[in-house]
Design an enzyme around this catalytic site. Structure first.
Site, short mmCIF file in Angstrom:
data_model
loop_
_atom_site.label_atom_id
_atom_site.label_comp_id
_atom_site.label_asym_id
_atom_site.label_seq_id
_atom_site.Cartn_x
_atom_site.Cartn_y
_atom_site.Cartn_z
N HIS A 1 7.87 -3.21 15.33
CA HIS A 1 8.91 -2.19 15.36
C HIS A 1 8.42 -0.90 14.01
O HIS A 1 9.29 -0.54 13.59
CB HIS A 1 10.17 -2.64 14.92
CG HIS A 1 10.86 -3.59 15.95
ND1 HIS A 1 11.25 -3.08 17.09
CD2 HIS A 1 10.38 -4.99 15.98
CE1 HIS A 1 11.59 -4.24 17.82
NE2 HIS A 1 11.16 -5.26 17.23
N ASN B 1 17.81 -5.39 20.83
CA ASN B 1 16.79 -4.86 21.79
C ASN B 1 17.63 -4.04 22.93
O ASN B 1 18.61 -4.44 23.19
CB ASN B 1 15.77 -5.89 22.01
CG ASN B 1 14.91 -6.06 21.13
OD1 ASN B 1 14.42 -5.44 20.15
ND2 ASN B 1 14.22 -7.44 21.23
N TYR C 1 13.19 -12.09 9.15
CA TYR C 1 13.39 -10.54 8.61
C TYR C 1 13.35 -10.45 6.95
O TYR C 1 12.78 -9.55 6.49
CB TYR C 1 14.77 -10.39 9.06
CG TYR C 1 14.60 -9.90 10.73
CD1 TYR C 1 13.90 -10.47 11.76
CD2 TYR C 1 14.60 -8.51 11.02
CE1 TYR C 1 13.59 -10.22 13.09
CE2 TYR C 1 14.38 -8.16 12.47
CZ TYR C 1 13.93 -9.19 13.33
OH TYR C 1 13.60 -8.53 14.59
#
Ligand code: NDP
Length: 485
Positions: A56, A129, A339
């Site tokens: 990303h 997404n 993350y």
């Protein structure tokens, strides 16, 4: 009337002597080391980049708000969802997945659709997404999957052969690859695509009743896609097409909007549902769990600074406020660790103090200090428990939203199979029942173009078999156009 610009200063705020000349010994002499102004300018320039995201990397974003339009208090006690008309500010970052920072926006790729809601109970991040499923269902395969989408170790080139080698050896990818190879793999713009949590999450209401849920942000602009040829042309003509489109729309006050719809499953139904409801390669058909409208999301303000807002924004699916919880989805479990970990590496231990990431709710944490810390707890005690007025946890309000696990031996297990679980049944339904004739035609063209661009002869028969498993006729068409029998 011209306005006098401000005086250039050092980063310490001291007026600078020159915007153009280094400090030298005479006009032709060497530059002196004590020209700290120019030396520090060089040093700062050399440190302008933070590491780009491994996935990303290329994205854009905007600010806006979420507004509740329906009463959902029967399912969740989250305060930001507690009343019709309630608005919560948010920031959204859209992105491609595999390409680097300068890569074209229109590449065939899933799109990230990450939302940070600045709620009164702390930040709530929904890291969505534009597809409702994913390529793998266990976090242990994620790194291998991403490596196969990135670059060869020797040539440094992207390689379609790696992609199809991995996919055809991982049949659970078939559903997501069907979406990716359809024209939804090349959206017209970020404004013209849906966002899906893909994962199953949980909600809990004030009475303590739990539900399994999936989030669907449906574009009010309508789903619109590019053909393979249009996407490829735009990649050359305007690699930043999607970033530009979002910026321009908001700048002309054409604020894009999405409707949040939820699929909600009573907690007890998960055990016997016909599909494993936590398997990220599966959707819940709408006929089983119809969508319930919750609210709307509007993006109406562009960033003031791309680096500070888009690049430094950091989303974390573990940011869930009371009333919202996780599920036993094994990919979600992996993301919960990954993350936060990547932000620690990319931005640093105090990334949540940066303005774009800082909650608008008060922070009373026992985490302290570290590089670049500027929010401090003053003289608050630095340990818990303490008898000097330090913060105290609230187990009632913030209870972890759990689920039962049967006693079992620790081991490496496949998901428990439910009655209709099969890797090909849902992509088959998409191909046969949802796609139009032209969607199907484009799917074949897109697959064939992609395979012809570098897939080796030993992998091609597996590609044909993969699509035969989705649908015999689809496999036959792919075989014919690849001259692969
Ligand atoms: P439905 O007919 O109720 O829903 C079909 C869904 O497919 C719609 O949400 C639509 O999204 C989406 N869709 C339409 N065209 C395409 C396309 N070319 N590529 C990808 N998605 C498309 O059927 P079911 O719920 O029974 O699901 C059937 C199949 O549809 C699934 O196997 C799955 O592949 C796909 N799908 C299902 C979703 C779900 O959550 N149930 C979500 C998205 C896809 P939209 O209305 O936004 O255009």
């Amino acid at each position: 009337m011209s306005v006098e610009p401000p005086v250039t200063t050092t980063d310490a705020g001291i007026p600078a002597a020159s915007d153009e000349f280094s400090l030298t010994v005479g006009a032709g002499g060497p530059t002196v080391l004590h020209d700290h102004y120019v030396v520090q300018k060089m040093q700062h320039f050399n440190r302008e980049r933070v590491p780009e995201r491994v996935v990303h990397a290329k994205g854009g974003g905007a600010h806006g708000y979420f507004e509740v339009t329906e009463d959902v208090t029967q399912w969740t006690k989250a305060r930001f969802l507690s009343g019709v008309g309630k608005r919560t500010p948010l920031f959204v970052r859209f992105s491609t997945v595999a390409g680097e920072l300068g890569s074209p926006d229109t590449a065939r790729d899933p799109r990230g659709f990450a939302i940070k809601l600045y709620t009164e109970e702390g930040n709530c991040d929904l890291v969505c997404n534009n597809t409702p499923v994913f390529f793998v269902r266990d976090a242990s395969k994620f790194q291998d999957f991403i490596h196969s989408q990135k670059r060869m170790p020797d040539t440094g080139l992207r390689d379609n052969n790696m992609q199809w080698d991995f996919w055809t050896l991982s049949p659970e990818s078939a559903h997501q690859v069907t979406v990716l190879m359809s024209d939804r793999g090349t959206p017209r713009s970020w404004r013209h695509m849906n966002g899906y949590s893909s994962h199953t999450y949980s909600w809990i209401n004030a009475a303590g009743e739990r539900f399994w849920v999936k989030y669907h942000f449906k574009t009010v602009q309508g789903v619109e896609n590019l053909t393979d040829a249009q996407a490829k042309a735009l990649a050359g003509e305007d690699p930043d097409a999607h970033r530009r489109d979002l910026w321009d729309a908001i700048a002309r006050a054409d604020a894009p909007e999405w409707r949040l719809e939820m699929q909600i499953m009573p907690f007890e139904e998960a055990a016997d549902y016909r599909f494993n409801p936590f398997d990220l390669t599966k959707v819940w058909p709408h006929s089983d769990y119809p969508a319930v409208t919750v609210g709307r999301m509007v993006l109406d303000r562009n960033p003031e600074n791309h680096f500070a807002e888009v690049e430094q924004s950091a989303f974390d699916p573990s940011n869930l406020v009371p009333g919202l919880g996780l599920s036993p989805d094994k990919m979600l479990m992996g993301r919960i660790f990954s993350y936060h970990d990547t932000h620690l590496h990319r931005i640093g231990a105090n990334y949540q103090q940066l303005p774009i990431n800082a909650p608008q709710a008060a922070v009373h944490s026992y985490n302290k200090d570290g590089p670049m810390a500027y929010r401090h707890a003053g003289s608050q005690p630095v340990y818990a428990p303490n008898s000097y007025g330090g913060p105290k946890a609230d187990p009632d309000r913030a209870a972890d939203l759990g689920w039962w696990v049967e006693a079992a031996e620790i081991g490496r297990y496949a998901y428990e199979k439910h009655a209709e679980d099969d890797d090909f049944v849902q992509p088959r339904a998409l191909y046969r029942d949802v796609m139009s004739d032209s969607d199907r035609e484009h799917l074949v063209t897109n697959i064939v173009n992609h395979v012809k661009a570098g897939v080796k002869s030993d992998v091609v028969p597996r590609v044909v078999e993969y699509w035969r498993n989705v649908d015999a006729d689809l496999g036959a068409q792919v075989a014919k156009q690849l001259n692969a029998g």
